[in-house]
Design an enzyme around this catalytic site. Structure first.
Site, PDB file in Angstrom:
ATOM      1  N   SER A 177       0.834  -1.192   0.000  1.00 10.49           N
ATOM      2  CA  SER A 177       0.000   0.000   0.000  1.00 10.49           C
ATOM      3  C   SER A 177       0.871   1.245   0.000  1.00 10.49           C
ATOM      4  O   SER A 177       2.041   1.209   0.370  1.00 10.49           O
ATOM      5  CB  SER A 177      -0.881   0.020   1.245  1.00 10.49           C
ATOM      6  OG  SER A 177      -0.038   0.169   2.376  1.00 10.49           O
ATOM      7  N   LYS A 178       0.225   2.319  -0.406  1.00 12.87           N
ATOM      8  CA  LYS A 178       0.887   3.607  -0.503  1.00 12.87           C
ATOM      9  C   LYS A 178       1.435   4.042   0.849  1.00 12.87           C
ATOM     10  O   LYS A 178       2.447   4.721   0.924  1.00 12.87           O
ATOM     11  CB  LYS A 178      -0.147   4.637  -0.970  1.00 12.87           C
ATOM     12  CG  LYS A 178       0.337   5.447  -2.133  1.00 12.87           C
ATOM     13  CD  LYS A 178      -0.724   6.393  -2.580  1.00 12.87           C
ATOM     14  CE  LYS A 178      -0.092   7.333  -3.587  1.00 12.87           C
ATOM     15  NZ  LYS A 178      -0.987   7.965  -4.458  1.00 12.87           N
ATOM     16  N   ARG A 179       0.714   3.653   1.898  1.00 15.00           N
ATOM     17  CA  ARG A 179       1.100   4.101   3.235  1.00 15.00           C
ATOM     18  C   ARG A 179       2.519   3.676   3.588  1.00 15.00           C
ATOM     19  O   ARG A 179       3.217   4.338   4.318  1.00 15.00           O
ATOM     20  CB  ARG A 179       0.120   3.560   4.282  1.00 15.00           C
ATOM     21  CG  ARG A 179      -0.981   4.552   4.616  1.00 15.00           C
ATOM     22  CD  ARG A 179      -1.976   3.956   5.582  1.00 15.00           C
ATOM     23  NE  ARG A 179      -2.621   2.769   5.027  1.00 15.00           N
ATOM     24  CZ  ARG A 179      -2.501   1.552   5.529  1.00 15.00           C
ATOM     25  NH1 ARG A 179      -1.767   1.346   6.595  1.00 15.00           N
ATOM     26  NH2 ARG A 179      -3.118   0.538   4.974  1.00 15.00           N
TER      27      ARG A 179
END
Ligand code: GLU
Length: 485
Positions: free
Chosen positions: A254-256
Site C-alpha cells: 500500500s501507498k502508506r
C-alpha cells in the site's frame, strides 16, 4: 503452439502501480517468449474514476520500462479501438444478445429498493448482499412499458443457483466457486456504460486473447467471467492469476508504506533495467540462484508455470542492491548520458563541465554509488569547493604542524607541470620523506582540505580530477579556514 495473444488492461487511475507493472511485464515476457502479441487495452468505462492525463501517464511509464506493445490505443492494430469508452455500441449489442438468450435481464429497481434490500440482508447476517432477482419475473410487456416510459434501468446477468463454477488457472490450478455466492452482476449500468465484467469478457473474446494474466485480486471476478463466456457460447481463455504484492509486514502493498507508482521510482533515480529485474522476481523465479537479469534473459527464462501462488514481499533493499548492480554494468559512456541529464536537474546545471571531466568522476566513483545522482550528491567536491570540513576528521587529522606540512606539499605540487596521478603520488611520498612523517600524516589532512570529507575515491584520482590549480587553491583556503580549537 496456438496463437498467443495477451493483454494488459489497466483502468486509468492516474499512475502505473508497481503491481500493474508486474502484470504488464509478465504479459510482455510471456508474449515475447512465445512469439505472441502483447496488447494494451484501456479499461476506462468507470466515468466516476476518470482522471485527466492518466492514460498518457500510463503509456509513458510502460514505454519507459521498455514494455512496448504490439497493439494499443496509440499503436493501432486490427482489433481496435483499444479504449473501452470507444466501444460502447459493441457492449450494448452483446448485452442485447444475452437478454435475447435469457442469460441477462433488465432491472428497473430504484436505488432505494436496492438499499433496503441490502439493509434487510445485513440484518439477516447473510454473508454477502445479493440482488433478489425481483425484475427477472417482469413480463415482456412490463419491460417494454418501463423502457418506453424511460425508467432508468441496468442489465443484469442471470446467475442460476446451485451451480458449481469450475475453471483451471495456470498458477492456482483448479478453482471452484458456488454460484449461490455469485450476485446477478450488473452488465450495463444506468448510464449506459458496461461494467468491468461485461466489457472485459467481450473484449478478451473479440481481441482473441488466449491467456488472461492478471493480479489475484481479480480471481473472485473470474467465476462471473466464466459464466459470461458460457452464456455467449465462447471458448474461455486460459487464466493465470498472479500472487499479491505484500509489504514487508505481509500486509497488502500500500501507498502508506512506501511508493507504489512506477514514476516515483523513476524519479528517485532507479534504472529501468533494475526496476524491471526486481519486479520480475516478485512472484517468479527461474529455478536457479540467479537474481541479476536483463530483459532478454527474462524473456528467455520466463514461464507462467514458475509463478508462485503465495504473496511476494516487496523488499526495497533488494531493489537498491539491484540498482547498484545494474548501474555498475553500464558503460562509462552510458553513465555519462545519465549523469549529464541528472546535472541538468541539479544545482550545478549552469556548470559547463567537459565530458572528459565527467568521465573521470564516473570512473573514480562507479564502485561507490548505487544511483546516478550519487555521482553528484556523494562527491559534491568535484563540482564545487568544500564550504565545510568534516569536524571529526579535523579533530583527528588536523594537527598543529599540519598547515606547515601542507604548505610544503602544495609547493611541491606547484612545481610540477601538468601532474599525472603518479606525479602527485611521488610528490607526496617525497614530501613525507623530507618531513620525516608517514604518508598518512599528509594524506588525511590533504583529503580534508580538497574535499571537506574523510572518505572518497583514491586520493590521487581525486587530485588528478580536480586539477593542479584547484588543488592548490583548496589547500590554501583550508589552511586559512581550518582552525583547531
Ligand atoms: N481493468 C482491470 C484493472 O484495472 C483489468 C483486470 C483484468 O486484467 O482483467 O486491473
Amino acid at each position: 503452439m496456438e496463437n498467443i495473444r495477451v493483454r494488459f488492461a489497466p483502468s486509468p487511475t492516474g499512475y502505473l502501480h508497481v503491481g500493474g507493472l508486474r502484470t504488464a511485464l509478465y504479459n510482455y515476457l510471456f508474449a515475447k517468449k512465445n512469439n505472441g502479441k502483447f496488447i494494451l487495452r484501456i479499461e476506462d468505462t468507470d466515468r466516476n474514476r476518470y482522471v485527466e492525463g492518466a492514460v498518457e501517464n500510463l503509456i509513458k511509464a510502460l514505454k519507459w520500462a521498455g514494455l512496448d506493445y504490439d497493439e494499443g490505443p496509440d499503436a493501432g492494430g486490427d482489433f481496435g479501438p483499444y479504449m473501452q469508452s470507444q466501444r460502447l455500441d459493441i457492449y450494448k449489442k452483446h448485452a442485447d444478445e444475452l437478454i435475447a438468450k435469457g442469460h441477462a435481464y433488465y432491472c428497473f429497481c430504484t436505488p432505494e429498493r436496492l438499499q433496503n434490500l441490502r439493509a434487510e440482508q445485513e440484518k439477516q447476517k447473510l454473508p454477502q448482499a445479493k440482488y433478489d432477482k425481483h425484475c427477472l419475473s417482469l413480463s415482456k410487456s412490463e419491460v417494454e412499458k418501463n423502457l418506453q416510459s424511460g425508467i432508468p434501468y441496468v442489465v443484469r446477468l442471470n446467475v442460476l443457483p446451485n451451480q458449481k463454477i469450475v475453471f483451471d488457472d495456470i498458477i492456482r490450478e483448479r478453482v471452484e466457486f458456488d454460484s449461490n455466492n455469485v450476485d446477478d452482476q450488473v452488465l450495463i449500468k444506468s448510464d449506459g456504460y458496461p461494467t468491468y465484467h461485461l466489457a472485459n469478457v467481450v473484449d478478451d473474446h473479440l481481441m482473441q486473447i488466449s491467456h488472461v494474466i492478471r493480479g489475484e485480486e481479480w480471481l473472485s471476478s473470474t467465476p462471473k467471467h466464466v459464466l459470461l463466456y458460457d452464456a455467449f457460447g465462447w471458448e474461455r481463455p486460459k487464466f493465470a492469476h498472479l500472487p499479491l504484492l505484500l509489504n514487508p509486514d505481509k500486509s497488502k502493498l500500500s501507498k502508506r508504506q512506501g511508493d507504489v507508482a512506477v514514476e516515483d521510482y523513476r524519479d528517485k533515480g532507479f534504472l529501468k533495467d533494475a526496476l524491471v529485474n526486481f519486479v520480475a522476481l516478485l512472484g517468479w523465479n527461474a529455478g536457479d540462484d540467479k537474481e541479476f537479469y536483463y530483459m532478454n534473459e527474462l524473456i528467455d527464462k520466463f514461464s507462467l508455470e514458475r509463478v508462485n501462488k503465495s504473496g511476494a514481499v516487496f523488499d526495497l533493499q533488494k531493489l537498491n542492491w539491484l540498482n547498484a548492480e545494474h548501474l555498475r554494468k553500464l558503460s562509462d559512456e552510458q553513465l555519462l548520458v545519465l549523469l549529464k541529464e541528472e546535472i541538468l536537474h541539479s544545482e550545478f546545471s549552469s556548470l559547463n563541465l567537459a565530458d572528459e571531466h565527467l568521465l573521470l568522476i564516473i570512473s573514480a566513483m562507479k564502485e561507490r554509488v548505487s544511483f546516478v545522482k550519487e555521482f553528484i550528491t556523494t562527491c559534491q567536491y568535484f563540482y564545487t569547493p568544500p564550504v565545510e570540513y568534516e569536524q571529526k576528521s579535523v579533530e583527528k587529522n588536523w594537527k598543529q604542524e599540519t598547515p606547515e606540512q601542507l604548505k610544503k606539499l602544495r609547493d611541491s605540487f606547484a612545481s610540477i607541470d601538468n601532474p599525472t596521478k603518479e606525479d602527485y603520488e611521488h610528490a607526496l611520498a617525497k614530501t613525507a620523506e623530507e618531513l620525516n612523517v608517514g604518508k598518512g600524516k599528509l594524506i588525511h589532512p590533504l583529503r580534508l582540505a580538497v574535499s571537506g570529507q574523510s572518505t572518497g575515491p583514491g586520493m590521487f584520482d581525486l587530485l588528478f580530477i580536480l586539477g593542479k590549480d584547484e588543488v592548490i587553491k583548496r589547500i590554501d583556503t583550508a589552511i586559512k579556514k581550518i582552525t583547531i580549537v
